[in-house]
Design a protein around this motif. Structure first.
Motif, mmCIF file in Angstrom:
data_model
loop_
_atom_site.group_PDB
_atom_site.id
_atom_site.type_symbol
_atom_site.label_atom_id
_atom_site.label_comp_id
_atom_site.label_asym_id
_atom_site.label_seq_id
_atom_site.Cartn_x
_atom_site.Cartn_y
_atom_site.Cartn_z
ATOM 1 N N GLY A 395 0.793 -1.227 0.000
ATOM 2 C CA GLY A 395 0.000 0.000 0.000
ATOM 3 C C GLY A 395 0.822 1.270 0.000
ATOM 4 N N LEU A 396 2.049 1.200 -0.543
ATOM 5 C CA LEU A 396 2.830 2.431 -0.611
ATOM 6 C C LEU A 396 2.550 3.130 -1.935
ATOM 7 C CD1 LEU A 396 6.353 1.612 0.795
ATOM 8 C CD2 LEU A 396 4.550 2.950 1.815
ATOM 9 N N PRO A 397 2.364 4.449 -1.906
ATOM 10 C CA PRO A 397 2.279 5.176 -3.156
ATOM 11 C C PRO A 397 3.655 5.219 -3.809
ATOM 12 C CG PRO A 397 2.283 6.687 -1.306
ATOM 13 C CD PRO A 397 2.296 5.308 -0.749
ATOM 14 N N PRO A 398 3.814 5.456 -5.065
ATOM 15 C CA PRO A 398 2.751 5.768 -6.007
ATOM 16 C C PRO A 398 2.314 4.548 -6.788
ATOM 17 C CG PRO A 398 4.865 6.284 -6.975
ATOM 18 C CD PRO A 398 5.133 5.559 -5.706
ATOM 19 N N PHE A 399 2.050 3.446 -6.122
ATOM 20 C CA PHE A 399 1.638 2.252 -6.849
ATOM 21 C C PHE A 399 0.126 2.060 -6.719
ATOM 22 C CE2 PHE A 399 6.027 1.403 -5.404
ATOM 23 C CZ PHE A 399 6.616 1.600 -6.635
ATOM 24 N N ALA A 400 -0.376 1.220 -7.633
ATOM 25 C CA ALA A 400 -1.825 1.123 -7.785
ATOM 26 C C ALA A 400 -2.527 0.727 -6.488
ATOM 27 C CB ALA A 400 -2.140 0.107 -8.878
ATOM 28 N N GLY A 401 -1.889 -0.160 -5.721
ATOM 29 C CA GLY A 401 -2.555 -0.657 -4.519
ATOM 30 C C GLY A 401 -2.907 0.447 -3.549
ATOM 31 N N PHE A 402 -2.074 1.448 -3.490
ATOM 32 C CA PHE A 402 -2.365 2.560 -2.579
ATOM 33 C C PHE A 402 -3.643 3.266 -2.986
ATOM 34 C CE2 PHE A 402 -2.151 7.169 -2.148
ATOM 35 C CZ PHE A 402 -2.218 7.259 -0.773
ATOM 36 N N MET A 403 -3.770 3.517 -4.286
ATOM 37 C CA MET A 403 -4.902 4.306 -4.742
ATOM 38 C C MET A 403 -6.225 3.583 -4.501
ATOM 39 S SD MET A 403 -4.214 7.261 -5.672
ATOM 40 C CE MET A 403 -2.810 8.295 -6.037
ATOM 41 N N SER A 404 -6.226 2.262 -4.721
ATOM 42 C CA SER A 404 -7.506 1.580 -4.513
ATOM 43 C C SER A 404 -7.834 1.504 -3.030
ATOM 44 C CB SER A 404 -7.491 0.205 -5.157
ATOM 45 O OG SER A 404 -6.310 -0.474 -4.903
ATOM 46 N N LYS A 405 -6.798 1.289 -2.209
ATOM 47 C CA LYS A 405 -7.073 1.294 -0.775
ATOM 48 C C LYS A 405 -7.614 2.651 -0.364
ATOM 49 C CE LYS A 405 -3.741 -2.105 0.818
ATOM 50 N NZ LYS A 405 -2.432 -2.302 1.427
ATOM 51 N N LEU C 129 -4.348 17.338 0.122
ATOM 52 C CA LEU C 129 -4.084 16.439 1.247
ATOM 53 C C LEU C 129 -3.727 15.039 0.781
ATOM 54 C CD1 LEU C 129 -6.838 17.521 3.713
ATOM 55 C CD2 LEU C 129 -4.433 17.306 4.243
ATOM 56 N N LEU C 130 -4.417 14.583 -0.284
ATOM 57 C CA LEU C 130 -4.122 13.247 -0.796
ATOM 58 C C LEU C 130 -2.663 13.148 -1.189
ATOM 59 C CD1 LEU C 130 -4.631 10.464 -2.026
ATOM 60 C CD2 LEU C 130 -5.695 11.562 -3.961
ATOM 61 N N PHE C 131 -2.182 14.165 -1.895
ATOM 62 C CA PHE C 131 -0.796 14.082 -2.351
ATOM 63 C C PHE C 131 0.191 14.415 -1.251
ATOM 64 C CE2 PHE C 131 -2.964 13.464 -6.159
ATOM 65 C CZ PHE C 131 -2.144 12.609 -6.853
ATOM 66 N N LEU C 132 -0.269 15.188 -0.279
ATOM 67 C CA LEU C 132 0.567 15.366 0.909
ATOM 68 C C LEU C 132 0.847 13.984 1.508
ATOM 69 C CD1 LEU C 132 1.764 17.488 2.876
ATOM 70 C CD2 LEU C 132 -0.306 17.254 4.211
ATOM 71 N N PHE C 133 -0.221 13.168 1.590
ATOM 72 C CA PHE C 133 -0.049 11.829 2.145
ATOM 73 C C PHE C 133 0.810 10.963 1.235
ATOM 74 C CE2 PHE C 133 -1.397 7.448 2.933
ATOM 75 C CZ PHE C 133 -1.107 7.368 4.279
ATOM 76 N N VAL C 134 0.584 11.083 -0.071
ATOM 77 C CA VAL C 134 1.379 10.300 -1.016
ATOM 78 C C VAL C 134 2.865 10.587 -0.824
ATOM 79 C CG1 VAL C 134 1.984 10.076 -3.450
ATOM 80 C CG2 VAL C 134 -0.402 9.993 -2.758
ATOM 81 N N PHE C 135 3.202 11.884 -0.831
ATOM 82 C CA PHE C 135 4.620 12.228 -0.699
ATOM 83 C C PHE C 135 5.138 11.863 0.691
ATOM 84 C CE2 PHE C 135 3.533 15.235 -4.205
ATOM 85 C CZ PHE C 135 4.346 14.638 -5.139
ATOM 86 N N TRP C 136 4.285 12.000 1.661
ATOM 87 C CA TRP C 136 4.616 11.605 3.025
ATOM 88 C C TRP C 136 5.090 10.148 3.052
ATOM 89 C CZ3 TRP C 136 4.068 14.764 7.346
ATOM 90 C CH2 TRP C 136 4.077 14.146 8.594
ATOM 91 N N GLU C 137 4.318 9.293 2.385
ATOM 92 C CA GLU C 137 4.653 7.873 2.372
ATOM 93 C C GLU C 137 5.875 7.596 1.503
ATOM 94 O OE1 GLU C 137 2.680 4.972 3.900
ATOM 95 O OE2 GLU C 137 2.654 6.742 5.154
ATOM 96 N N VAL C 138 5.987 8.361 0.396
ATOM 97 C CA VAL C 138 7.160 8.136 -0.451
ATOM 98 C C VAL C 138 8.435 8.481 0.316
ATOM 99 C CG1 VAL C 138 8.344 8.797 -2.564
ATOM 100 C CG2 VAL C 138 5.899 8.467 -2.596
#
Lengths: 502, 101, 582, 187
Positions: A395-405, C129-138
């Motif tokens: 579930g890590l972005p930026p992969f597809a699984g993250f987006m669906s979750k 916020l969504l991308f804040l979280f995305v980058f947060w996780e990256v």
């Protein structure tokens, strides 16, 4: 049979019929001329044509085919199932080119695979409860041999046997449920059952029992938690292409059969959604914990399928409970993504299994985490794609699984129901827990010191690398542009909510 | 008690016995016998359901197909069992529990 | 123009990563060059963003469905953080040219570092916020991969996974907050939320506020999540400088600063923030005092300084926190890189084995001392000014006890800094280590950072102006550099603080005389070396999870009979539930 | 009628139960055949003539033959093992499941008067034609599957216990009845 019923311009007929009719031809092509793999590739390639046309025709509605008084209807849900079966199937055929080459049953592998794809497409389109069961059994029977493919391996036979017995028990339970439904409603047509079952005059308690039988019976195939025990064995012992199909398509087909059957009883009680959410939570937790201490890569991936089934169930449960299509759309998106990611994970792990062990004639050794050590230097593509799959599954972005979750989670929070919110947070925490077993895979493949197995490893063929690359690219693209599949998942979500009467 | 209710009790009995047999059986062939008993229960259930809904012919025709399908499953099961016996020299399912944890 | 600059700031590092990947490990020289070129170009692009700073979104990409719009808003705070990330990042990359020389997996190193810089810039610049979280996780992923860069070392792998798990765990707080905001406002836009925050129900807003606090604490290694940062010191030293001093840990502080206007009114939130900050500052300061590993001592001091920033936000001094963030990024990066030069030179991280290195590596000693003086808060250096501003903010807004603790921590900082400098560079050599001074590329980075440590405080006025003009929801007071100097110097509290700092320093010189006190503090020291029991809690949680997982594996008996029993039991349970639910 | 029916039901259950009590596999298979035969009588009594005939020929006849074949190849392991899970648990699980099912269903099941309905073959071939089509696909899969499991291209290399060569060759004939079974059942 009249010509009218079998109108050859009906695209659905081609989509379902082509693989089924061609499967024997593939068998003979393989048996007589040793051309099975190319025949299979050709057939599946041709099946894409009716699929594309069907996808356009379905749009947000549905298309139907009447055969001998019975209807097959393709709506959004069936389209999702057909799409993932066909995409994964195509790649698995390419991938298996080398993987099963020179195996004893190679000539039977491809026709079964082709038949499996056709049958799963058909299963998605069934509008009749009993017909659904027949498709379901056909799917099971097509996959028994594939699971027990290495029939000289005791472990493989054991896995096949457990799969067979547990599937058969599940199927008997489904039959009992069907008998109850027949006794109380006098019909097997899903729409008619729904109409009758919703009436107050119809006794509710036996129909609840029927629903329970459906949930458990189909749940065996969908790997709901107390019934999941066949799954790790079958997924780890099957040839890796088949593991990908089982995990990416077959258990999802079980889930969709479950939804179709239970949806017909939607009028009886409101608690189906709660039941699905409950199983979702159980699946997530049990799957993650069982995978946590697992050292065999394929078994670990198999257990993680349980937790991903949990996410789908959670989204579907929310959708059924509050009648909101967004969560269902998220679940179907996750279904597709899980098919791609888990497919990729199994194929990549299988590629290593093949070059490290099977190619040297060792069908017995499992692939352990420590065998992965340092694979990156010798097999950079496998290492990269396996890492992408593992991180996507985690579930890590930026992969597809993250987006669906994310989509499931957002839809859950949108209900503003505190219990659902807590369930979503529970799911998110589970996602974090799952990183604890996905991350070591990534670490292992990028070690500097290659493991003993890797130093002995053989060369990898491009037919095995190609599907890996394609899947990895798809996962990244879907992760960056999640609405790319909205045309597919949106109608599926709407169809589900409609089926449950929302 | 009507015949229908007796038939339902028969169904439940077959299911119960089949399940019990499946749970205690150690021999693979007996496991498949147990599956067959379960299927017999389902067959009787379908016929009884046909009777209960007044659509006996529908129930019968479903049962026919169930017979075919489950005979096929039984045959595949037996084939697997034979293969197990051939490779491992045993039919005991306790010897078939190498895949665990 | 501004769109292009934003895209360059985020895209260049990723393109660079790709370029490095395509070069393959067979051409290390080209990899070094490419990495440096792309990193420096990124830093320049970020600097060029400065004149364009504004509160309106520069890029809006609709994603459809439940994913909202992907926006990038180059307001003051964002640009400021992006510049720190990319400029300090590029200096770390330059430093790596010498430090990582001859590494076998150079490609992976640079790819991850560049990906990390890009993600950090994205985190700063995005308005969604969504991308804040995305980058947060990256960034969480990058830090994991870089900490565990030496995958053959189990300690590194464990440290990496620990960082990933703890920061992701905190991420759940951010996730829930973001989801609540979306459910309430129907939008992911941070600006939209800040605007409407007051209209949201009180308890909902409180959930969001505390969710974000958890996220920030986990990311910034604050109490009670501080345990991952010291373990993260297994990473190559430039990475430590990059991630664990100058950039990633700032993300938490940034988050709190960004959403401060919305949460200011939430009951108990500011107090909670202050407590978190102070506890972190205090505990980490004590741990730094007893640490023997040079990098760990620096890591604890990072936690402690971040605690200061968090405390400042709790006390309402958003500007002071950001100003200290700037100072800290510069002098801590300097300290880490200088420490890296030491480690690279002598081959150990244990301070007990060092000593007397100053004469053999004069350049490194000089810059390290500059960084240390800034850290200790000695006048003229940038740390002095920002720390004084924080203390001042604490005095104005917060309660007196909190101010007292912060005051005490200032002395503590001076004490452990002096100890560190002394142990490494002065005194008698305690072992025969081969040492060589910093190499050319290292000197470039170190020199620039040392220059920064002496001068960045002059930017106080422009920074204030930048933040004031582009952040509509924060109420900043205008502050000119000259005004700041006057304000700080004339404050009586400043003198008191200086006295505490000097006292802290003197304590070190008098350490032999204070044996009684030392013995008294020994219990505390033992607790500090054991991270005040938080390690034990971590281990306990892990052990319980692992043993539950292990116990659960028994359910997979592999025996067909039990498998079938599972199906039957499932049936029974569902039947009972449904019959009962009816 | 009702009494006869009840007596036959009890007899059928007894047969089913004895199938598990039997020490020899072959006896077990024969009890199963008995159970199946009584079942077909019950179906006949219920008015389901077609299915009664088919059950008698396939269930009692063909399946038994298959079992006997299989047992004769695999060898009759007469040794009685202890069951792998405790018998009381098995008993409780199976009893609770059927009691729950019975509790939830039995009271609502009342026979309706026969509705006007198409004849058996009409229902089977015209209303359920799709099922029959799918089934032919299923049978194909089954045939290939059984071939895949049992056909021996070469003598297997590794064997734990040396299986006599006779058994290996005898493995083949099973295939034929299986396909024949399929064909017969379809017809």
């Amino acid at each position: 049979m009249s010509t009218e019923q079998f109108a050859l311009d009906n695209v659905l007929l081609w989509l379902i019929g082509l693989p089924l009719v061609a499967a024997p031809l593939v068998y003979f092509a393989g048996r007589l001329f040793n051309l099975g793999r190319w025949a299979a590739l050709g057939v599946i390639g041709l099946t894409w044509i009716p699929f594309v046309i069907a996808a356009q025709q379905v749009g947000t509605g549905s298309i139907s085919l009447v055969v001998e008084g019975m209807t097959l209807r393709m709506d959004g849900i069936s389209l999702v199932l057909a799409a993932i079966a066909l995409s994964l199937g195509t790649l698995v055929v390419v991938y298996s080119n080398r993987y099963v080459a020179h195996e004893e049953n190679e000539d039977k592998y491809y026709p079964m695979l082709v038949a499996l794809i056709g049958v799963i497409t058909g299963l998605g389109c069934a509008t009749d409860l009993f017909n659904l069961w027949v498709w379901f059994e056909a799917m099971a029977i097509s996959s028994y041999l594939l699971v027990a493919f290495y029939r000289d391996q005791p472990a493989s036979l054991e896995a096949g046997l457990k799969y067979l017995v547990q599937s058969a028990v599940g199927s008997v339970l489904v039959l009992l449920g069907m008998a109850l439904v027949l006794a109380l409603t006098g019909t097997m047509n899903l729409a008619e059952i729904r109409a009758v079952a919703g009436q107050p005059a119809t006794p509710g308690l036996p129909l609840l029992a029927a629903g329970a039988l459906f949930v458990i019976g189909f749940g065996v195939k969908a790997a709901l938690v107390p019934m999941h025990t066949w799954l790790p064995d079958a997924h780890s012992q099957a040839p890796s292409g088949i593991s990908a199909m089982l995990s990416g398509v077959v258990i999802e087909a079980g889930l969709i059969a479950l939804l179709r059957a239970v949806a017909s009883l939607a009028g009886v009680t409101l608690s189906w959604g709660v039941l699905l959410m409950g199983f979702g939570a159980l699946n997530m937790l049990a799957g993650n914990l069982l995978a946590l201490r697992q050292k065999h890569v394929k078994r670990m991936l198999a257990f993680s399928s349980l937790s991903h089934m949990g996410y789908m169930l959670l989204g579907l449960g929310i959708a059924v409970y509050v009648g909101q299509s967004a969560a269902a759309a998220g679940s179907f998106f996750h279904l597709i993504n899980h098919g791609l990611m888990k497919g990729l994970a199994f194929l990549a792990a299988g590629a290593l299994l093949y070059v490290l062990f099977i190619k040297t004639g060792d069908h017995h050794s499992p692939l352990t985490i420590s065998d992965l050590g340092g694979a990156a230097r010798k097999y950079p593509i496998v290492a990269l794609t396996l890492s992408i799959a593992a991180l996507g599954l985690g579930g890590l972005p930026p992969f597809a699984g993250f987006m669906s979750k994310w989509q499931i989670f957002v839809a859950g929070f949108e209900t503003q129901n505190i219990v659902i919110d807590l369930l979503v947070i529970f799911a998110a925490l589970n996602s974090v827990l799952s990183l604890a077993y996905y991350a070591p895979i990534v670490n292992a493949v990028y070690r500097q010191e290659p493991s003993e197995a890797v130093t002995r490893g053989q060369a990898l063929s491009w037919t095995m690398s190609l599907p890996l690359i394609l899947l990895a690219v798809a996962i990244v693209i879907l992760g960056l542009w999640p609405s790319l599949l909205a045309w597919l998942t949106g109608p599926a979500g709407t169809a589900l909510v409609k089926a449950f009467g929302g | 008690m009507t015949t229908l209710q007796i038939a339902v009790i028969g169904v439940l009995g077959l299911i119960g016995i089949g399940l019990y047999g499946l749970l205690i059986a150690r021999n693979l062939i007996k496991v498949i016998v147990a599956l067959q008993v379960l299927v017999k229960g389902a067959l009787l259930a379908l016929v009884a359901a046909g009777l209960a809904s007044g659509k006996l012919n529908l129930g019968q025709s479903l049962a026919v197909m169930v017979i075919v399908v489950d005979t096929v499953v039984a045959v595949i099961g037996l084939a697997l069992a034979l293969q197990v016996k051939r490779r491992m020299g045993t039919l005991d399912i306790k010897d078939l529990s190498t895949l665990k944890k | 123009m501004i769109q292009a600059l934003i895209l360059l700031t985020m895209g260049l590092p990723w393109l660079g990563g790709l370029a490095v990947w395509l070069t393959t490990n067979k051409h290390p020289r080209a990899q070094h060059t490419l990495a440096v070129v792309f990193a420096v170009a990124t830093g320049s692009a970020a600097l060029l963003l400065l004149p364009y700073a504004s509160a309106t979104p520069a890029i809006v990409i609709p994603l459809g469905g439940l994913f909202g719009d992907l926006t990038f808003t180059p307001d003051g705070l964002s640009v400021f953080l992006a510049i720190i990330a990319t400029v300090v990042g590029s200096l770390a990359v330059i430093f790596s040219v010498n430090y990582m020389h001859g590494d076998k997996q150079l490609g992976r190193y640079y790819e991850l570092v560049l990906l990390f810089i890009g993600a950090m810039a994205g985190l700063a610049l995005t308005g969604s916020l969504l991308f804040l979280f995305v980058f947060w996780e990256v960034t969480a992923f990058c830090s994991f991969a870089l900490i565990a860069f030496n995958n053959d070392d189990p300690k590194a792998v464990a440290g990496g996974i620990k960082a990933l798990i703890i920061t992701s765990l905190g991420g759940v707080g951010l996730l829930s907050g973001a989801l609540i905001i979306y459910a309430q406002t129907g939008s992911y836009q941070i600006a939209a939320f800040l605007e409407r925050a007051e209209t949201l129900p009180k308890e909902v807003l409180a959930l969001v506020a505390f969710g974000f606090l958890i996220a920030a604490a986990a990311k910034s290694a604050q109490f009670p999540f501080q345990t991952w940062l010291p373990d993260a010191m297994e990473a190559p030293t430039p990475v430590s400088a990059l991630i664990h001093a100058a950039t990633m840990v700032n993300a938490g502080v940034y988050l709190l600063a960004r959403f401060f206007p919305a949460f200011e009114g939430v009951a108990g939130w500011t107090t909670a923030v202050m407590i978190v900050g102070l506890l972190s500052a205090l505990l980490a300061g004590l741990m730094a005092l007893v640490a023997t590993d040079l990098k760990r001592a620096l890591a604890y001091s990072t936690v402690s300084q971040l605690g200061y920033m968090v405390y400042a936000i709790g006390a309402g001094g958003v500007y002071a926190s950001q100003f200290h963030l700037l100072s800290h990024a510069v002098f801590k990066a300097l300290l880490f890189l200088a420490a890296g030069a030491v480690i690279h030179g002598v081959g150990t991280r244990d301070m007990r084995q060092m000593g007397g290195l100053g004469s053999r590596m004069p350049f490194t000693r000089t810059v390290f001392v500059i960084g240390a003086l800034a850290l200790a808060g000695i006048p003229i250096f940038n740390g002095f000014w920002s720390k004084e501003l924080i203390l001042e903010a604490g005095l104005h807004e917060g309660s007196l006890w909190a101010y007292g603790v912060a005051f005490f921590c200032a002395g503590l900082t001076a004490l452990y800094t002096l100890r560190m400098v002394y142990l490494v560079f002065f005194g008698k050599p305690r072992s025969h280590l081969h040492a060589h001074d910093a190499q050319p590329a290292m000197k470039v980075s170190l020199g620039l950072l040392a220059l920064g440590s002496v001068t960045t405080w002059l930017l106080a006025g422009p920074l204030s102006e930048l933040l004031k003009s582009t952040l509509p929801f924060h109420e900043f007071h205008e502050l000119r550099t000259g005004g700041m100097i006057q304000e700080v110097i004339t404050q009586p509290a400043t003198l008191a603080a200086l006295a505490v700092i000097v006292a802290g320093g003197l304590l070190w010189w008098q350490r032999q005389r204070l044996t009684g006190l030392t013995r008294m503090l020994q219990g505390l020291a033992r607790m500090a070396t054991n991270s005040f029991g938080f390690e034990a809690i971590n281990r306990g949680v892990i052990r319980v999870t692992q043993s539950t997982a292990e116990a659960l594996r028994v359910t997979q008996t592999g025996l067909l009979s039990w498998n079938v029993a599972g199906i039957a039991i499932g049936l029974i349970v569902v039947l009972i539930l449904l019959a009962w639910g009816k | 009628m009702s009494f006869l029916f009840a007596a036959l039901t009890v007899a059928m259950l007894l047969c089913a139960f004895l199938a598990f009590r039997a020490r020899h596999l072959i006896v077990s298979a024969l009890w199963l055949a008995g159970c199946s035969a009584i079942l077909s009588i019950l179906m006949y009594l219920l008015g389901a003539y077609w299915i009664a005939v088919i059950e008698l020929s396939v269930g009692a006849g063909l399946v038994t033959v298959l079992f006997v074949f299989a047992i004769s190849i695999a060898g009759d392991e007469s040794a009685e093992f202890r069951s792998s899970i405790p018998r009381p648990i098995a008993l409780i699980i199976s009893l609770v499941s059927i009691i729950l099912l019975g509790f939830m269903t039995i009271s609502s099941l009342i026979a309706l008067p026969p509705a006007t309905e198409a004849t058996f073959s009409e229902v089977l071939w015209q209303q359920r034609g799709l099922d029959m089509l799918v089934q032919s696909g299923l049978l194909f899969a089954a045939v290939v599957g059984i071939l895949g499991l049992l056909s021996e291209a070469k003598v297997p290399v590794e064997e734990k216990k040396t299986a006599p060569a006779k058994e290996l060759q005898a493995g083949r004939p099973v295939v034929k009845p299986a396909t024949a079974a399929a064909r017969e059942a379809k017809a």
